[in-house]
Design a protein around this motif. Structure first.
Motif, PDB file in Angstrom:
ATOM      1  N   PHE A  62      98.455   5.224  59.178  1.00  0.00           N
ATOM      2  CA  PHE A  62      98.113   3.806  59.099  1.00  0.00           C
ATOM      3  C   PHE A  62      96.704   3.613  58.530  1.00  0.00           C
ATOM      4  CE2 PHE A  62      96.093   0.083  61.177  1.00  0.00           C
ATOM      5  CZ  PHE A  62      96.895  -0.917  60.656  1.00  0.00           C
ATOM      6  N   VAL A  63      95.763   4.375  59.053  1.00  0.00           N
ATOM      7  CA  VAL A  63      94.353   4.209  58.677  1.00  0.00           C
ATOM      8  C   VAL A  63      94.082   4.784  57.284  1.00  0.00           C
ATOM      9  CG1 VAL A  63      91.973   4.765  59.304  1.00  0.00           C
ATOM     10  CG2 VAL A  63      93.638   4.248  61.091  1.00  0.00           C
ATOM     11  N   THR A  64      94.426   6.060  57.100  1.00  0.00           N
ATOM     12  CA  THR A  64      94.128   6.700  55.814  1.00  0.00           C
ATOM     13  C   THR A  64      95.091   6.202  54.732  1.00  0.00           C
ATOM     14  OG1 THR A  64      95.520   8.605  56.365  1.00  0.00           O
ATOM     15  CG2 THR A  64      93.188   8.768  56.913  1.00  0.00           C
ATOM     16  N   ASN A  83      94.177   5.041  51.065  1.00  0.00           N
ATOM     17  CA  ASN A  83      94.831   5.710  49.948  1.00  0.00           C
ATOM     18  C   ASN A  83      95.547   4.699  49.050  1.00  0.00           C
ATOM     19  OD1 ASN A  83      95.749   7.898  48.400  1.00  0.00           O
ATOM     20  ND2 ASN A  83      97.635   8.031  49.561  1.00  0.00           N
ATOM     21  N   GLY A  84      96.290   3.766  49.685  1.00  0.00           N
ATOM     22  CA  GLY A  84      96.988   2.735  48.915  1.00  0.00           C
ATOM     23  C   GLY A  84      96.033   1.848  48.153  1.00  0.00           C
ATOM     24  N   LEU A 144      91.771  -6.345  43.742  1.00  0.00           N
ATOM     25  CA  LEU A 144      92.379  -6.604  45.051  1.00  0.00           C
ATOM     26  C   LEU A 144      93.839  -7.036  44.919  1.00  0.00           C
ATOM     27  CD1 LEU A 144      89.399  -8.403  46.832  1.00  0.00           C
ATOM     28  CD2 LEU A 144      90.293  -6.123  47.344  1.00  0.00           C
ATOM     29  N   ALA A 145      94.171  -7.697  43.804  1.00  0.00           N
ATOM     30  CA  ALA A 145      95.558  -8.121  43.576  1.00  0.00           C
ATOM     31  C   ALA A 145      96.488  -6.916  43.459  1.00  0.00           C
ATOM     32  CB  ALA A 145      95.646  -8.976  42.312  1.00  0.00           C
ATOM     33  N   LEU A 146      95.951  -5.765  43.022  1.00  0.00           N
ATOM     34  CA  LEU A 146      96.735  -4.527  42.962  1.00  0.00           C
ATOM     35  C   LEU A 146      96.528  -3.667  44.206  1.00  0.00           C
ATOM     36  CD1 LEU A 146      96.208  -3.481  39.234  1.00  0.00           C
ATOM     37  CD2 LEU A 146      98.404  -3.970  40.302  1.00  0.00           C
ATOM     38  N   LEU A 161      98.630  -2.512  51.892  1.00  0.00           N
ATOM     39  CA  LEU A 161      99.502  -3.122  52.896  1.00  0.00           C
ATOM     40  C   LEU A 161     100.852  -2.419  52.961  1.00  0.00           C
ATOM     41  CD1 LEU A 161      98.857  -6.957  52.466  1.00  0.00           C
ATOM     42  CD2 LEU A 161      98.340  -5.559  54.469  1.00  0.00           C
ATOM     43  N   GLN A 162     101.349  -2.014  51.800  1.00  0.00           N
ATOM     44  CA  GLN A 162     102.641  -1.332  51.764  1.00  0.00           C
ATOM     45  C   GLN A 162     102.566  -0.029  52.573  1.00  0.00           C
ATOM     46  OE1 GLN A 162     103.286   0.650  47.958  1.00  0.00           O
ATOM     47  NE2 GLN A 162     103.453   2.251  49.499  1.00  0.00           N
TER      48      GLN A 162
END
Length: 457
Positions: free
Chosen positions: A64-66, A70-71, A241-243, A249-250
């Motif tokens: 969740f955190v990393t 990463n995303g 931020l749009a990307l 979040l995914q």
């Protein structure tokens, strides 16, 4: 360190390019996972089952955190790969600089927030009282080192955006070896317990980030930033931020689902926590091939989208889908027939109850690996083209499916019922992804036909 290894993926055989890029990516993913796996192995062998349960139960929380970081950094790097493919290098460096601002800001805010929320989160996850102290101590150290985790993720993402998947691998190998050595020193000789594993992980990640930075400074002038690149632009922040946020979040939405499942597993006690943890880590190693194909697709599609080569995008996705299906069949056979024996890596063969839990998990989920692999392909291909919303929606479908299964079966059926949450999530995630990919490709095809006709008139 050798010569610079940037790689223009807009020319050459797509299948060959994808395999060449994917292999270092896959090995890099394995070594990145090796941090937490080494912690689990050494804790399980030298401290005991409770220590394995403690560190193992942090897997979903760590994801969740990393995963968010990463995303986020992978999302930022998509814009970098598109600009690299379009050969707009000055603008590319500007977006690299803006990404650094945003990554640092997120890492600092997350560190403060998670340190405060550490114990409350673990209580929400039904963490048993006999391991919560160890888990809290371990996670506090991990949260304290998020700035170096973010630094490595960002620098490695920039390198991969330029087609270099080998250099991050080399640095991860070095830091993974250091991590194992420090694990043994801190646990066996200094008797620091599970917190020692946390310190070993953070120190090793700091080294990998530093090596990335030194490599960029010495070998990649294309990424050397000037003062003008750091001129703050709100528009650039918004574009990144749009990307980045949908990709972050995914990852996080998927992780929330796994945290919910972990909470359901925790109810069954330390033996089930240890067996579920061991099976999950083995499955993660197998799934690194899928993850690597996905990350490769993001870079390959991003560069070709930037160059306007949608024909190559289509061909690359088709080749990757075939390779994913082949690996799915191989991995299904591995976990079905060898899952029990592979669990010996984490626990003594005499721990038969723990081994039985691992086997139950594998026998429940193995059939769904083709769906799992396809998620990474279509999600990353869409992200590489600059579409962030639908891939995030795939994560929402995953979360709903996992939560639904847990609510239906947790505490009411056997452990196998909880295990069904993963296959349900993998199938559900593809419901928005595959139709939207084909819709987008059809739209580009119509545009190309229209432009061709206009040029002929």
């Amino acid at each position: 360190m050798g010569k610079s290894t940037t790689n223009d993926m807009t020319v050459g055989n797509p299948a060959k390019l994808i395999i060449q890029f994917m292999i270092p990516m896959c090995l890099g993913n394995i070594f990145q996972q090796f941090y937490n796996i080494a912690d689990s192995i050494i804790a399980g062998q030298f401290i005991g089952v409770n220590a394995l349960a403690a560190i193992g139960s942090t897997g979903s929380l760590m994801f969740f955190v990393t995963g968010w970081l990463n995303g986020l950094t992978c999302g930022f790097a998509i814009l970098v790969s598109q600009l690299f493919g379009a050969k707009q290098y000055k603008e590319m460096r500007h977006y690299v600089a803006m990404s650094i601002y945003l990554t640092a800001a997120f890492a600092i805010v997350m560190t403060i927030g998670f340190e405060f929320a550490n114990v409350p989160i673990l209580k929400l996850m039904n963490t048993p009282k006999d391991v919560i102290g160890d888990v809290a101590g371990y996670m506090a150290v991990i949260y304290g080192g998020l700035i170096v985790t973010a630094a490595y993720n960002a620098l490695a993402a920039f390198l991969r955006a330029l087609g270099d998947s080998k250099s991050p691998l080399y640095f991860l190998i070095i830091s993974a070896v250091i991590n194992v050595i420090l694990d043994i020193v801190f646990i066996v000789y200094f008797h620091m317990g599970v917190e020692g594993c946390g310190y070993a992980t953070v120190i090793a990640q700091a080294i990998s980030a530093l090596l990335c930075l030194l490599y960029i400074k010495k070998k990649l002038p294309i990424l050397h930033l000037e003062k003008e690149n750091f001129a703050i632009s709100i528009y650039s922040f918004q574009k990144l931020l749009a990307l980045g946020i949908p990709m972050g979040l995914q990852f996080s939405i998927t992780a929330i689902g796994t945290i919910i499942v972990q909470g359901a597993v925790n109810v069954y006690g330390a033996v089930h926590m240890a067996g579920f943890s061991a099976a999950g880590k083995l499955q993660n190693i197998i799934a690194t091939i899928f993850v690597a194909f996905g990350a490769t697709s993001a870079t390959y599609v991003g560069q070709n989208r930037g160059a306007g080569r949608m024909d190559r995008v289509k061909e690359g996705v088709r080749c990757t889908q075939i390779m994913i299906l082949v690996w799915s069949v191989i991995s299904m056979a591995i976990v079905f027939f060898l899952g029990r024996y592979l669990t010996y890596i984490f626990v003594n063969p005499s721990e038969t109850e723990v081994l039985d839990v691992s086997v139950t998990y594998f026998r429940t989920v193995f059939w769904a690996y083709p769906f799992l692999g396809s998620i990474f392909l279509y999600r990353n291909a869409l992200q590489g083209m600059g579409y962030g919303l639908v891939p995030m929606l795939g994560g929402v479908f995953e979360l709903v499916a996992r939560t639904g299964i847990v609510l239906l079966v947790a505490g009411k059926t056997s452990f196998a019922g909880v295990c069904l949450a993963d296959p349900a999530a993998w199938v559900a995630a593809l419901i928005p992804l595959i139709p939207y990919y084909f819709y987008i490709m059809k739209k580009y095809k119509k545009r190309e036909v229209s432009e061709t006709r206009s040029a002929e008139m």
